[in-house]
Design a protein around this motif. Structure first.
Motif, PDB file in Angstrom:
ATOM      1  N   GLY A   1       0.961  -1.336   0.105  1.00  0.00           N
ATOM      2  CA  GLY A   1      -0.064   0.147   0.069  1.00  0.00           C
ATOM      3  C   GLY A   1       0.816   1.127  -0.165  1.00  0.00           C
ATOM      4  N   GLU A   2       1.687   1.392   0.898  1.00  0.00           N
ATOM      5  CA  GLU A   2       2.518   2.564   1.001  1.00  0.00           C
ATOM      6  C   GLU A   2       3.493   2.962  -0.220  1.00  0.00           C
ATOM      7  OE1 GLU A   2       5.651   4.766   4.291  1.00  0.00           O
ATOM      8  OE2 GLU A   2       4.387   2.821   4.719  1.00  0.00           O
ATOM      9  N   PRO A   3       4.186   2.157  -0.653  1.00  0.00           N
ATOM     10  CA  PRO A   3       5.147   2.371  -1.893  1.00  0.00           C
ATOM     11  C   PRO A   3       4.293   2.562  -3.058  1.00  0.00           C
ATOM     12  CG  PRO A   3       5.201  -0.144  -1.211  1.00  0.00           C
ATOM     13  CD  PRO A   3       4.514   0.624  -0.226  1.00  0.00           C
ATOM     14  N   ALA A   4       2.844   1.797  -3.093  1.00  0.00           N
ATOM     15  CA  ALA A   4       2.041   1.978  -4.324  1.00  0.00           C
ATOM     16  C   ALA A   4       1.508   3.181  -4.165  1.00  0.00           C
ATOM     17  CB  ALA A   4       1.128   0.906  -4.377  1.00  0.00           C
ATOM     18  N   ARG A   5       1.175   3.984  -3.049  1.00  0.00           N
ATOM     19  CA  ARG A   5       0.701   5.284  -3.101  1.00  0.00           C
ATOM     20  C   ARG A   5       1.531   6.375  -3.376  1.00  0.00           C
ATOM     21  NH1 ARG A   5      -2.357   2.768   1.078  1.00  0.00           N
ATOM     22  NH2 ARG A   5      -0.881   2.923   2.725  1.00  0.00           N
ATOM     23  N   ALA A   6       2.961   6.222  -3.001  1.00  0.00           N
ATOM     24  CA  ALA A   6       3.797   7.045  -3.102  1.00  0.00           C
ATOM     25  C   ALA A   6       4.032   7.185  -4.900  1.00  0.00           C
ATOM     26  CB  ALA A   6       5.344   6.668  -2.664  1.00  0.00           C
ATOM     27  N   LEU A   7       4.232   6.066  -5.467  1.00  0.00           N
ATOM     28  CA  LEU A   7       4.329   5.892  -7.131  1.00  0.00           C
ATOM     29  C   LEU A   7       2.968   6.804  -7.671  1.00  0.00           C
ATOM     30  CD1 LEU A   7       5.674   2.416  -8.021  1.00  0.00           C
ATOM     31  CD2 LEU A   7       6.719   4.406  -8.175  1.00  0.00           C
ATOM     32  N   ILE A   8       1.672   6.427  -6.972  1.00  0.00           N
ATOM     33  CA  ILE A   8       0.659   7.179  -7.687  1.00  0.00           C
ATOM     34  C   ILE A   8       0.686   8.630  -7.314  1.00  0.00           C
ATOM     35  CG2 ILE A   8      -2.014   7.353  -7.620  1.00  0.00           C
ATOM     36  CD1 ILE A   8      -1.765   4.183  -6.559  1.00  0.00           C
ATOM     37  N   ASP A   9       1.108   9.107  -6.364  1.00  0.00           N
ATOM     38  CA  ASP A   9       1.060  10.270  -6.182  1.00  0.00           C
ATOM     39  C   ASP A   9       2.504  11.048  -6.901  1.00  0.00           C
ATOM     40  OD1 ASP A   9      -0.818  10.258  -4.239  1.00  0.00           O
ATOM     41  OD2 ASP A   9       0.501   9.858  -2.508  1.00  0.00           O
ATOM     42  N   GLN A  10       3.181  10.294  -7.254  1.00  0.00           N
ATOM     43  CA  GLN A  10       4.418  10.959  -8.099  1.00  0.00           C
ATOM     44  C   GLN A  10       4.077  10.945  -9.341  1.00  0.00           C
ATOM     45  OE1 GLN A  10       7.903   8.452  -7.115  1.00  0.00           O
ATOM     46  NE2 GLN A  10       7.883   8.859  -4.970  1.00  0.00           N
ATOM     47  N   GLY A  11       3.046  10.293  -9.797  1.00  0.00           N
ATOM     48  CA  GLY A  11       2.774  10.179 -11.163  1.00  0.00           C
ATOM     49  C   GLY A  11       3.594   9.005 -12.198  1.00  0.00           C
ATOM     50  N   ALA A  12       4.214   8.379 -11.294  1.00  0.00           N
ATOM     51  CA  ALA A  12       5.377   7.643 -12.042  1.00  0.00           C
ATOM     52  C   ALA A  12       4.626   6.148 -12.579  1.00  0.00           C
ATOM     53  CB  ALA A  12       6.398   7.263 -11.293  1.00  0.00           C
ATOM     54  N   THR A  13       5.029   5.777 -13.853  1.00  0.00           N
ATOM     55  CA  THR A  13       4.408   4.495 -14.442  1.00  0.00           C
ATOM     56  C   THR A  13       5.488   3.608 -14.696  1.00  0.00           C
ATOM     57  OG1 THR A  13       4.124   5.506 -16.330  1.00  0.00           O
ATOM     58  CG2 THR A  13       2.217   5.627 -15.012  1.00  0.00           C
ATOM     59  N   PRO A  14       6.341   2.797 -14.024  1.00  0.00           N
ATOM     60  CA  PRO A  14       7.221   2.042 -14.400  1.00  0.00           C
ATOM     61  C   PRO A  14       6.666   0.952 -14.894  1.00  0.00           C
ATOM     62  CG  PRO A  14       7.627   2.701 -12.142  1.00  0.00           C
ATOM     63  CD  PRO A  14       6.306   3.347 -12.386  1.00  0.00           C
ATOM     64  N   GLY A  15       7.352   0.393 -16.057  1.00  0.00           N
ATOM     65  CA  GLY A  15       6.961  -0.797 -16.712  1.00  0.00           C
ATOM     66  C   GLY A  15       6.982  -2.099 -15.982  1.00  0.00           C
ATOM     67  N   ARG A  16       8.144  -2.277 -15.290  1.00  0.00           N
ATOM     68  CA  ARG A  16       8.153  -3.313 -14.457  1.00  0.00           C
ATOM     69  C   ARG A  16       7.050  -3.416 -13.383  1.00  0.00           C
ATOM     70  NH1 ARG A  16      10.641  -1.908  -9.794  1.00  0.00           N
ATOM     71  NH2 ARG A  16      11.688   0.215  -9.677  1.00  0.00           N
ATOM     72  N   ILE A  17       6.844  -2.324 -12.950  1.00  0.00           N
ATOM     73  CA  ILE A  17       5.779  -2.256 -11.746  1.00  0.00           C
ATOM     74  C   ILE A  17       4.336  -2.802 -12.318  1.00  0.00           C
ATOM     75  CG2 ILE A  17       4.439  -1.001 -10.032  1.00  0.00           C
ATOM     76  CD1 ILE A  17       7.401  -1.419  -9.255  1.00  0.00           C
ATOM     77  N   ARG A  18       4.102  -2.300 -13.753  1.00  0.00           N
ATOM     78  CA  ARG A  18       2.708  -2.585 -14.383  1.00  0.00           C
ATOM     79  C   ARG A  18       2.856  -4.038 -14.678  1.00  0.00           C
ATOM     80  NH1 ARG A  18       3.840   1.859 -17.176  1.00  0.00           N
ATOM     81  NH2 ARG A  18       3.785   0.860 -19.388  1.00  0.00           N
ATOM     82  N   GLN A  19       4.013  -4.736 -15.249  1.00  0.00           N
ATOM     83  CA  GLN A  19       3.937  -5.976 -15.350  1.00  0.00           C
ATOM     84  C   GLN A  19       3.826  -6.944 -14.243  1.00  0.00           C
ATOM     85  OE1 GLN A  19       7.609  -6.465 -17.338  1.00  0.00           O
ATOM     86  NE2 GLN A  19       7.176  -5.436 -19.195  1.00  0.00           N
ATOM     87  N   ALA A  20       4.289  -6.264 -13.193  1.00  0.00           N
ATOM     88  CA  ALA A  20       4.278  -7.101 -11.769  1.00  0.00           C
ATOM     89  C   ALA A  20       2.705  -7.157 -11.376  1.00  0.00           C
ATOM     90  CB  ALA A  20       5.092  -6.601 -10.719  1.00  0.00           C
ATOM     91  N   VAL A  21       2.106  -6.190 -11.469  1.00  0.00           N
ATOM     92  CA  VAL A  21       0.670  -6.072 -11.206  1.00  0.00           C
ATOM     93  C   VAL A  21      -0.138  -7.256 -12.137  1.00  0.00           C
ATOM     94  CG1 VAL A  21      -1.393  -4.673 -10.939  1.00  0.00           C
ATOM     95  CG2 VAL A  21       0.915  -3.587 -10.309  1.00  0.00           C
ATOM     96  N   GLY A  22       0.280  -7.029 -13.481  1.00  0.00           N
ATOM     97  CA  GLY A  22      -0.634  -7.790 -14.397  1.00  0.00           C
ATOM     98  C   GLY A  22      -0.226  -9.314 -14.007  1.00  0.00           C
ATOM     99  N   ALA A  23       0.850  -9.786 -13.665  1.00  0.00           N
ATOM    100  CA  ALA A  23       1.212 -10.934 -13.322  1.00  0.00           C
ATOM    101  C   ALA A  23       0.415 -11.363 -11.995  1.00  0.00           C
ATOM    102  CB  ALA A  23       2.817 -11.306 -13.208  1.00  0.00           C
TER     103      ALA A  23
END
Length: 470
Positions: free
Chosen positions: A423-445
């Motif tokens: 939760g905490e690191p995900a919210r930090a990414l969302i607030d920063q507006g970052a969209t790392p491809g490896r994160i999106r791939q991990a979410v999809g997996a």
């Protein structure tokens, strides 16, 4: 691979701010209950109207029906009508108990079954359920005193409107002070269905049937074998099946209900036997117990079971019975009601708790995926936060089962704990507006692994590692 049980438990300890918000909510609820009770006593002296006032205030506060204008208008129209129906059912339970039991079961069935027809129907179901609770707490008290200034049939209407008024006033005051109360949806009648619907049969219908069966069996057993003491059996069966989130959830709530009830009844017996409380001190203790129960409920169901049972034991009293013997009688009735509730949830159109958990994990991962999507114009963590809260709601039974089984990994509780750690690191990414491809791939997996539970924990652990940059 996973953190210690101690570390996870430490993370779930309520923060001072959460305790403060819950304290504000409990204070507002208690003040509303006091104001409504005093007004009720003025128009209808007697315990029945006062009890109805307190129960309605607590139920309205938890249901959140007063939090918007539409909800208040709906409650103002429907609550008085339901108050009259509750009066009639109460009279039936006193004079024609079998007929009253049938009407009570039908009313509770309808209140749950209506959820399948959308938000307005869910709110109507919530309103239908509220006044019936008082009939289980004090089944032999009339809802009004005949010596009051109003006709008996008019008292529940006025009390219902007074409860809505005072709850709204004090909740608006809390909002004006900018204190955000915690939204506790456990057992709330307006909650979404517990699990995905099976073809041809809505989840709300299955839950309504389970509740109907549990209440029917509880009434039959109570009337045939316990005579005047049937209320504790029916009340327990009702409580453990309310807001049913699967078989394990019902077992967990039953255990908490029995433990909390044992402690609460023992405390009440000790107070009555050794302290010698009178009616005035009893009323003060009842209100204090309800306040503590409302305050601590968001942080553990056992607290609610403990303090509500203490309040009910003080309210109903012990008469001329021998205290220790009465303790065992009440515990026998509570345990029997819990067994009836578990049996209904386990064998009547059962819902697997792991299916409920996987559904909520899927919702949380979908919300995270949308929040991290570069195509999303206005990115916000609100939906993801709400989904995580819903995951947290269904996790305590799994944590209890993991603790009892002494399992540290490969348990459904680990699925939930691992995603909650994101939760905490995900919210930090969302607030920063970052969209790392490896994160999106991990979410999809992780979303794909929901179809194969044996791969779910490794996928969630990989997602956590990517979010933390391990």
């Amino acid at each position: 691979m996973s953190r210690s049980v101690f570390a996870r438990t430490r993370d779930r300890i309520p923060s001072p701010s959460a305790l403060g918000r819950a304290l504000a909510e409990a204070t507002a609820t208690l003040l509303a209950a006091l104001a409504t009770m005093l007004c009720a006593l003025a128009i209808a002296p007697g315990a029945g109207a006062a009890t109805l006032a307190v129960v309605l205030c607590i139920s309205l506060s938890r249901s959140q029906l007063d939090r918007d204008l539409r909800g208040r208008l709906e409650a103002a129209v429907v609550l008085p009508l339901i108050g009259v129906v509750a009066l009639g059912v109460g009279l039936l339970l006193r004079h024609l108990p079998w007929v009253g039991a049938a009407v009570f079961v039908a009313g509770m069935f309808v209140s749950i079954w209506l959820r399948r027809f959308g938000p307005m129907a869910r709110r109507a179901g919530s309103l239908i359920a509220l006044p019936f609770v008082v009939l289980l707490t004090v089944p032999h008290l009339g809802p009004a005193a005949a010596s009051g200034v109003l006709p008996v049939w008019l008292v529940p209407i006025v009390v219902a409107l007074l409860a809505l008024f005072w709850v709204t006033v004090f909740h608006l005051l809390v909002r004006w002070l900018r204190i955000r109360p915690p939204v506790d949806t456990e057992d709330a009648p307006a909650a979404e269905p517990a699990a995905p619907d099976k073809p041809g049969l809505a989840a709300s219908t299955r839950m309504a049937i389970q509740m109907g069966v549990a209440l029917t069996v509880a009434f039959v057993v109570g009337f045939l074998f316990f005579h005047e003491r049937w209320g504790w059996i029916v009340l327990t069966a009702f409580i453990v099946n309310s807001g049913n989130r699967g078989r394990l959830d019902v077992v967990y709530k039953s255990g908490m209900r029995v433990l909390g009830a044992a402690a609460g009844t023992a405390i009440a017996l000790g107070l009555g036997q050794h302290v010698g409380i009178d009616h005035r001190s009893s009323a003060i203790l009842i209100l204090a117990a309800l306040f503590l129960g409302v305050w601590l409920r968001p942080f553990g169901y056992a607290w609610w079971a403990l303090f509500v049972t203490l309040a009910l034991a003080l309210l109903q009293g012990f008469g001329d019975s021998e205290p220790v013997g009465l303790l065992w009688l009440r515990m026998e009735e509570i345990v029997l009601g819990a067994i009836i509730g578990i049996a209904a949830a386990w064998f009547v159109l059962p819902v697997r708790s792991t299916d409920v958990l996987r559904r909520r994990l899927a919702d949380a991962l979908a919300a995270l995926s949308d929040a991290l999507d570069p195509a999303t114009e206005q990115r916000s963590a609100t939906r993801f936060n709400t989904a995580l809260d819903r995951v947290e709601e269904v996790t305590p039974p799994f944590r209890a089962a993991r603790l009892l089984l002494r399992r540290r990994t490969l348990h459904p509780a680990d699925w939930a704990d691992t995603l909650l750690d994101c939760g905490e690191p995900a919210r930090a990414l969302i607030d920063q507006g970052a969209t790392p491809g490896r994160i999106r791939q991990a979410v999809g997996a992780a979303r794909r692994s929901l179809r194969e539970p044996e791969t779910l924990l490794p996928s969630l652990l990989a997602l956590r590692s990517n979010l933390r940059g391990d």
